[in-house]
Design an enzyme around this catalytic site. Structure first.
Site, mmCIF file in Angstrom:
data_model
loop_
_atom_site.group_PDB
_atom_site.id
_atom_site.type_symbol
_atom_site.label_atom_id
_atom_site.label_comp_id
_atom_site.label_asym_id
_atom_site.label_seq_id
_atom_site.Cartn_x
_atom_site.Cartn_y
_atom_site.Cartn_z
ATOM 1 N N ARG A 132 -9.417 16.182 6.852
ATOM 2 C CA ARG A 132 -10.283 16.561 5.720
ATOM 3 C C ARG A 132 -11.603 17.135 6.227
ATOM 4 O O ARG A 132 -12.149 16.664 7.224
ATOM 5 C CB ARG A 132 -10.585 15.355 4.833
ATOM 6 C CG ARG A 132 -9.378 14.785 4.151
ATOM 7 C CD ARG A 132 -9.809 13.758 3.109
ATOM 8 N NE ARG A 132 -8.681 12.940 2.715
ATOM 9 C CZ ARG A 132 -8.627 11.612 2.860
ATOM 10 N NH1 ARG A 132 -9.658 10.945 3.352
ATOM 11 N NH2 ARG A 132 -7.558 10.940 2.485
ATOM 12 N N ARG A 185 -2.819 -2.136 -3.131
ATOM 13 C CA ARG A 185 -3.991 -1.304 -2.895
ATOM 14 C C ARG A 185 -3.935 -0.165 -3.909
ATOM 15 O O ARG A 185 -2.953 0.579 -3.953
ATOM 16 C CB ARG A 185 -3.958 -0.735 -1.485
ATOM 17 C CG ARG A 185 -5.125 0.189 -1.263
ATOM 18 C CD ARG A 185 -4.975 0.996 -0.026
ATOM 19 N NE ARG A 185 -6.135 1.855 0.129
ATOM 20 C CZ ARG A 185 -6.117 2.993 0.794
ATOM 21 N NH1 ARG A 185 -5.015 3.412 1.380
ATOM 22 N NH2 ARG A 185 -7.206 3.715 0.893
ATOM 23 N N GLU A 231 -8.262 -4.668 5.884
ATOM 24 C CA GLU A 231 -8.210 -4.455 4.432
ATOM 25 C C GLU A 231 -7.126 -5.311 3.786
ATOM 26 O O GLU A 231 -7.284 -5.784 2.666
ATOM 27 C CB GLU A 231 -7.960 -2.965 4.141
ATOM 28 C CG GLU A 231 -9.133 -2.100 4.582
ATOM 29 C CD GLU A 231 -8.794 -0.629 4.655
ATOM 30 O OE1 GLU A 231 -8.963 0.055 3.643
ATOM 31 O OE2 GLU A 231 -8.372 -0.163 5.735
ATOM 32 N N ASN A 265 0.865 -1.181 0.000
ATOM 33 C CA ASN A 265 0.000 0.000 0.000
ATOM 34 C C ASN A 265 0.907 1.239 0.000
ATOM 35 O O ASN A 265 1.479 1.594 1.024
ATOM 36 C CB ASN A 265 -0.881 -0.045 1.260
ATOM 37 C CG ASN A 265 -1.811 1.153 1.361
ATOM 38 O OD1 ASN A 265 -1.759 2.062 0.539
ATOM 39 N ND2 ASN A 265 -2.645 1.155 2.384
ATOM 40 N N HIS A 312 -12.559 3.380 0.591
ATOM 41 C CA HIS A 312 -12.585 2.424 1.721
ATOM 42 C C HIS A 312 -13.382 1.171 1.366
ATOM 43 O O HIS A 312 -13.898 0.483 2.244
ATOM 44 C CB HIS A 312 -13.255 3.045 2.982
ATOM 45 C CG HIS A 312 -12.402 4.018 3.716
ATOM 46 N ND1 HIS A 312 -12.949 5.004 4.506
ATOM 47 C CD2 HIS A 312 -11.070 4.157 3.813
ATOM 48 C CE1 HIS A 312 -11.985 5.719 5.049
ATOM 49 N NE2 HIS A 312 -10.829 5.227 4.634
#
Ligand code: AMP
Length: 415
Positions: A250, A99, A396, A7, A189
């Site tokens: 964010r 990913r 994940e 990732n 996600h």
């Protein structure tokens, strides 16, 4: 198979080595052999590497790019004193799973990487200029260092959400803008929401078609997902991960006019404003202290810091609002599942989010809520709650490793 799960972020590289195959997937006996994180690539990088549950190795080294960072990991992995079970050299890695953040409308599932796929990923850069270039760097570095014959698989954050109906994914702007430029909600996600739904099915014995739940991933990035009939029906992140819930740095949802207003008021450029919205907003922007929820909870509790309290209140308000919206969209839900660093570890945030929702039939059991511990799946609602609430730690990387095996062996992908 030993799968190297990679990732890559703009200046970071996260990996896991996972032993998995069809049999292990069926029996849920996949094994995480090693993991690591390299941050601040491009300068003096900070390195954490760990074999199984052993104490991690922590160090620093000047690593100028993702390729040098990956070379560092490969060297570590192959040296005799590291002793990762079953791994003595590069030959013991059988596939690499990447990913990839944005697959646009082109990639609706995980896929074996070839030159055409790389071309497709390059085409997606416009839609994800902050993320996809780093993912591509990881793919090129792995190609060079593991060799061109090593199977590599792309697993997309957006893919799970490709089942959203038009009414959920379109923005109410001129339709031609969607047709010409593919301006729409994609959602992110996806591997996390998919994993949570999968674990929910394991916990309850429900079939995929009977999976009607709301999954709430609250970490540094945050998103909620309405899962109807086992498929993503709506999600809070949009064309980019900026939309939706308030996050660590964010802003989440905002009236786009604010951007134009700030351009005129502050004389800032669009780039500066987007940088503010992505990197200096959310929990950090409101508290003025930190993007770290654990620290904010500490400030709120120990010093009653007004803005820390405000940031937490706003964060929970926004999550509550999305849960309410998804309950309405789906005519109720069979469960609400929390995941992510905050969702898994903060009883305070879960309590605040779910307070005053008894009208909707949601009743938390505070002692269960307090008992939920890291890494454990748990029911935290009261027995008489109409909607059960679970904490389901996400994984994940496991989805990435399993999809890599499936893509390499041409097996079907259960969604
Ligand atoms: P993630 O991106 O999933 O690793 O989540 C990171 C976020 O989880 C950060 O805001 C952390 O402060 C938060 N977090 C981790 N542990 C706790 C905890 N025990 N209480 C509150 N927040 C936590």
């Amino acid at each position: 198979m030993n799968v190297f799960v990679l990732n890559c972020g703009s200046s970071s590289l996260k990996f896991q080595i996972i032993s998995t195959d069809e049999d292990q997937i069926a029996k849920d006996t996949d094994q995480q052999l090693a993991k690591g994180l390299i941050e601040r690539i491009g300068s003096e990088a900070i390195i954490t590497l760990q074999v199984g549950d052993q104490p991690p190795f922590k160090g620093a080294a000047p690593l100028r790019d993702h390729k040098s960072a990956l070379a560092y990991v490969i060297k570590w992995m192959s040296q005799p004193e590291t002793r990762i079970p079953g791994i003595t050299s590069l030959n013991d890695i059988h596939a690499v799973g990447h990913r990839v953040v944005h697959g646009a409308e082109r990639f609706k599932g995980s896929i074996l990487i070839d030159d055409a796929v790389i071309g497709g990923l390059q085409d997606c850069i416009d839609l994800a200029p902050l993320h996809n270039p780093a993912n591509l760097k990881g793919i090129f570095a792995a190609r060079e260092l593991f060799g061109p014959q090593m199977p590599q698989v792309a697993v997309f954050d957006t893919a799970f959400h490709s089942t959203m109906p038009e009414k959920a994914y379109l923005y109410a702007i001129p339709y031609q803008l969607y047709r010409r430029f593919k301006v729409r909600k994609y959602g992110f996600h996806g591997t996390s929401h998919r994993y949570i739904a999968f674990r929910y099915r394991k916990l309850t014995g429900k079939s995929r078609q009977d999976t009607n739940i709301i999954t709430v991933h609250l970490g540094n990035g945050c998103s909620a997902c309405a899962i109807k009939g086992g498929k993503s029906f709506d999600t809070s992140m949009g064309m980019t991960p900026l939309e939706g819930l308030m996050m660590g740095t964010r802003s989440g949802d905002i009236d786009p006019t604010v951007i134009d207003y700030l351009v005129h008021k502050e004389g800032s450029s669009f780039d500066e404003i987007f940088s503010t919205l992505n990197k200096r907003s959310g929990l950090l922007g409101i508290s003025g202290l930190t993007n770290d929820m654990r620290e904010l909870e500490g400030e709120a509790e120990e010093h009653q810091d007004r803005r820390a309290i405000l940031a937490i209140d706003m964060f929970c308000h926004r999550v509550k609002k999305y849960i309410g919206a998804y309950l309405a969209e789906m005519n109720g839900a069979d469960a609400i599942c929390f995941a992510g660093g905050i969702g898994e570890n903060s009883p305070t945030i879960r309590r605040k989010v779910l307070s005053d929702m008894d009208w909707l039939g949601i009743l938390l059991d505070e002692s269960r809520n307090q008992q939920a511990v890291r890494g454990k799946e748990m029911l935290i609602s009261a027995d008489d709650s109409r909607v059960p609430v679970y904490v389901i730690p996400t994984n994940e990387e496991l989805i990435l490793a399993r999809d890599t095996v499936r893509a390499v062996k041409s097996l079907p992908f259960p969604c």
